[in-house]
Scaffold this motif. Structure first.
Motif, PDB file in Angstrom:
ATOM      1  N   ARG A  62       0.666  -1.058   0.037  1.00 49.11           N
ATOM      2  CA  ARG A  62      -0.051   0.066  -0.109  1.00 49.11           C
ATOM      3  C   ARG A  62       0.779   1.587   0.022  1.00 49.11           C
ATOM      4  O   ARG A  62       0.249   2.248  -0.635  1.00 49.11           O
ATOM      5  N   LEU A  63       1.812   1.251   0.804  1.00 46.63           N
ATOM      6  CA  LEU A  63       2.832   2.373   0.945  1.00 46.63           C
ATOM      7  C   LEU A  63       3.681   2.665  -0.601  1.00 46.63           C
ATOM      8  O   LEU A  63       3.737   3.627  -1.208  1.00 46.63           O
ATOM      9  N   ALA A  64       3.800   1.698  -1.195  1.00 39.47           N
ATOM     10  CA  ALA A  64       4.418   1.586  -2.871  1.00 39.47           C
ATOM     11  C   ALA A  64       3.439   2.294  -3.717  1.00 39.47           C
ATOM     12  O   ALA A  64       3.545   3.032  -4.455  1.00 39.47           O
ATOM     13  N   GLU A  65       2.080   1.700  -3.449  1.00 38.59           N
ATOM     14  CA  GLU A  65       0.950   2.188  -4.278  1.00 38.59           C
ATOM     15  C   GLU A  65       0.490   3.598  -4.095  1.00 38.59           C
ATOM     16  O   GLU A  65       0.316   4.356  -5.040  1.00 38.59           O
ATOM     17  N   LEU A  66       0.733   4.033  -2.886  1.00 37.29           N
ATOM     18  CA  LEU A  66       0.426   5.599  -2.613  1.00 37.29           C
ATOM     19  C   LEU A  66       1.535   6.409  -2.884  1.00 37.29           C
ATOM     20  O   LEU A  66       1.079   7.426  -3.598  1.00 37.29           O
ATOM     21  N   THR A  67       2.849   5.871  -2.962  1.00 39.81           N
ATOM     22  CA  THR A  67       3.898   6.741  -3.541  1.00 39.81           C
ATOM     23  C   THR A  67       3.618   7.016  -4.936  1.00 39.81           C
ATOM     24  O   THR A  67       3.863   8.025  -5.372  1.00 39.81           O
ATOM     25  N   ASP A  68       3.381   5.832  -5.819  1.00 37.67           N
ATOM     26  CA  ASP A  68       3.047   6.141  -7.289  1.00 37.67           C
ATOM     27  C   ASP A  68       2.018   6.810  -7.445  1.00 37.67           C
ATOM     28  O   ASP A  68       2.017   7.819  -8.416  1.00 37.67           O
TER      29      ASP A  68
END
Length: 94
Positions: free
Chosen positions: A37-43
């Motif tokens: 989820r952190l990787a997705e929100l960063t994207d």
């Protein structure tokens, strides 16, 4: 975007953090779901704020996320991180 955020690896390793503010070290390792989820929100933030470098956005996400280290309730942490990071990015554009 890679799941590695500057200064913090969101993969399989543990990170030593000072959660009590007194220098005492505890161990914190985000779940694989939180990492995803952190990787997705960063994207999402990189797409939303194209005028700001991906490195800067990832750094802000890391700093905001670090503020939740040691907190037992993890379900809403990515949402709170995204909101906090977005506020900082909007301010940076002003």
């Amino acid at each position: 975007m890679a799941e590695e955020i500057p200064g913090h690896t969101y993969q399989s390793g543990s990170t030593s953090v000072d959660c009590r503010g007194n220098g005492e070290q505890t161990w914190f390792m985000p779940s694989s779901e939180e990492v995803r989820r952190l990787a997705e929100l960063t994207d999402r933030l990189v797409q939303r704020f194209p005028a700001i470098s991906a490195w800067t956005i990832a750094t802000i996400v890391h700093e905001v996320h670090h503020g939740f280290d040691g907190r037992p309730m993890r379900e809403f942490v990515p949402l709170l991180v995204e909101r906090g990071a977005a506020r900082q990015l909007v301010s940076a554009l002003r």
